[in-house]
Design a protein around this motif. Structure first.
Motif, PDB file in Angstrom:
ATOM      1  N   ALA A 125     -55.338  56.392  60.336  1.00 43.88           N
ATOM      2  CA  ALA A 125     -56.704  55.648  60.484  1.00 43.88           C
ATOM      3  C   ALA A 125     -56.215  54.532  60.997  1.00 43.88           C
ATOM      4  O   ALA A 125     -55.507  53.652  60.404  1.00 43.88           O
ATOM      5  CB  ALA A 125     -57.722  55.387  59.428  1.00 43.88           C
ATOM      6  N   PHE A 163     -59.790  58.008  63.717  1.00 39.64           N
ATOM      7  CA  PHE A 163     -59.555  58.658  62.581  1.00 39.64           C
ATOM      8  C   PHE A 163     -59.265  60.178  62.671  1.00 39.64           C
ATOM      9  O   PHE A 163     -59.430  60.748  63.657  1.00 39.64           O
ATOM     10  CB  PHE A 163     -60.974  58.680  61.768  1.00 39.64           C
ATOM     11  CG  PHE A 163     -61.427  57.234  61.579  1.00 39.64           C
ATOM     12  CD1 PHE A 163     -61.098  56.374  60.513  1.00 39.64           C
ATOM     13  CD2 PHE A 163     -62.393  57.004  62.417  1.00 39.64           C
ATOM     14  CE1 PHE A 163     -61.877  55.202  60.337  1.00 39.64           C
ATOM     15  CE2 PHE A 163     -62.940  55.587  62.365  1.00 39.64           C
ATOM     16  CZ  PHE A 163     -62.544  54.744  61.304  1.00 39.64           C
ATOM     17  N   LEU A 168     -62.701  61.655  58.199  1.00 41.42           N
ATOM     18  CA  LEU A 168     -63.860  60.775  58.355  1.00 41.42           C
ATOM     19  C   LEU A 168     -65.048  61.451  58.094  1.00 41.42           C
ATOM     20  O   LEU A 168     -66.129  60.944  57.399  1.00 41.42           O
ATOM     21  CB  LEU A 168     -64.019  60.375  60.006  1.00 41.42           C
ATOM     22  CG  LEU A 168     -64.996  59.363  60.064  1.00 41.42           C
ATOM     23  CD1 LEU A 168     -64.910  58.245  59.515  1.00 41.42           C
ATOM     24  CD2 LEU A 168     -65.185  58.953  61.644  1.00 41.42           C
ATOM     25  N   THR A 187     -64.340  51.850  59.324  1.00 38.79           N
ATOM     26  CA  THR A 187     -63.268  51.716  58.499  1.00 38.79           C
ATOM     27  C   THR A 187     -63.606  51.248  57.135  1.00 38.79           C
ATOM     28  O   THR A 187     -63.131  51.821  55.929  1.00 38.79           O
ATOM     29  CB  THR A 187     -62.108  50.526  59.078  1.00 38.79           C
ATOM     30  OG1 THR A 187     -62.664  49.593  59.079  1.00 38.79           O
ATOM     31  CG2 THR A 187     -61.646  50.947  60.265  1.00 38.79           C
ATOM     32  N   LEU A 190     -64.264  54.723  55.217  1.00 38.61           N
ATOM     33  CA  LEU A 190     -62.865  55.156  54.556  1.00 38.61           C
ATOM     34  C   LEU A 190     -62.632  54.426  53.289  1.00 38.61           C
ATOM     35  O   LEU A 190     -62.100  55.081  52.239  1.00 38.61           O
ATOM     36  CB  LEU A 190     -61.919  55.061  55.822  1.00 38.61           C
ATOM     37  CG  LEU A 190     -61.223  56.302  55.924  1.00 38.61           C
ATOM     38  CD1 LEU A 190     -61.943  57.459  56.302  1.00 38.61           C
ATOM     39  CD2 LEU A 190     -59.947  56.161  56.860  1.00 38.61           C
ATOM     40  N   SER A 198     -57.000  51.218  56.643  1.00 35.51           N
ATOM     41  CA  SER A 198     -56.819  51.440  58.102  1.00 35.51           C
ATOM     42  C   SER A 198     -55.645  50.583  58.731  1.00 35.51           C
ATOM     43  O   SER A 198     -56.034  49.379  58.309  1.00 35.51           O
ATOM     44  CB  SER A 198     -58.201  51.470  58.769  1.00 35.51           C
ATOM     45  OG  SER A 198     -59.016  52.342  58.291  1.00 35.51           O
TER      46      SER A 198
END
Ligand code: CTP
Ligand code: MG
Length: 230
Positions: A125, A163, A168, A187, A190, A198
């Motif tokens: 990512a 991603f 995701l 982000t 995540l 990321s």
């Protein structure tokens, strides 16, 4: 296979304009046109455009068809928050390996930067960003500056954000089951729901998010210069 989700379902409240900011004109073309053009000319395989339910036909006829953006596979309805619009884009994808999520309000994105993202995403990512130029302070509700984070470590985060599609989607499933706090980008989703970081790739100071009226003047100047260099 790499798919872009271009977000154009916001209301643009901070712009205080009659129509949503992504449809306002810059140099005679709607703001959303510029991101679509940059992606159309990039190495992306296909594009999903997310917009308000009431703008789907307009986008299909006056933008996608009119400017021959043949990489646009679908125009789908977004949601009330940015992350619901992303979710709606993700749900409309039948199959892909990677996704790039992009704000249509970032009209000054370039094909070159998009291709840089495409080259990087298979390593994990990542997102575009730029180091902040100003000193940043945390200010409390009484207007008192209470903390000054080390500027060397601070970056402004932009889009595209890139991603693995499955990863995701997994993060979104987890978020929907147990949502906490304010979410402003993917982000964060995540980080918070998969505990994954990321990479931040250097973007451009031109890649501003058109948000308030003065941004229109700045963006228009950047776009004028792009035209000159073509
Ligand atoms: N966006 C979206 N769906 C939403 C909210 C935002 O697709 N429910 C998109 C916007 O169209 C924009 C991008 O996400 O391209 C970034 O959002 P922002 O700049 O905050 O746009 P708006 O939400 O439209 O503006 P405001 O916050 O001022 O209302
Ligand atoms: Mg918003």
């Amino acid at each position: 296979m790499i798919t872009a989700i271009i977000l154009a379902a916001g209301k643009g409240n901070r712009m205080k304009s009659e129509q949503p900011k992504q449809f306002m004109e810059l140099l005679g073309k709607p703001i959303v046109y510029y991101s679509l053009k940059a992606f159309q000319e990039s190495n992306i395989d296909n594009i999903i455009l997310v917009t308000g339910e009431e703008y789907i036909t307009y986008c299909e006829e006056e933008i996608v068809k009119c400017y021959h953006f043949d990489k646009v596979m679908r125009v789908v309805a977004g949601g009330t928050e940015r992350y619901w619009s992303v979710r709606s884009g993700l749900d409309s994808i039948v199959s892909t390996d990677y996704v790039l999520i992009h704000d249509s309000a970032r009209a000054c994105i370039t094909t070159e930067l998009i291709n840089k993202c495409i080259d990087e995403v298979s390593a994990g990512a990542c997102t575009l960003g730029v180091p902040v130029k100003d000193t940043i302070k945390v200010v409390d509700s009484d207007g008192i500056g209470i903390e000054t984070p080390n500027r060397e470590l601070l970056w402004q985060i932009q889009t595209p954000q890139c991603f693995s599609y499955k990863e995701l989607l997994d993060a979104y499933e987890k978020m929907q089951k147990n949502r906490v706090g304010v979410i402003t980008d993917d982000t964060m989703i995540l980080e918070q729901y998969l505990g994954k970081k990321s990479r931040v790739i250097r973007g451009s100071y031109n890649n501003i998010k058109i948000t308030t009226p003065e941004d229109l003047i700045v963006a228009e100047n950047f776009l004028k210069n792009y035209e000159k260099s073509c």
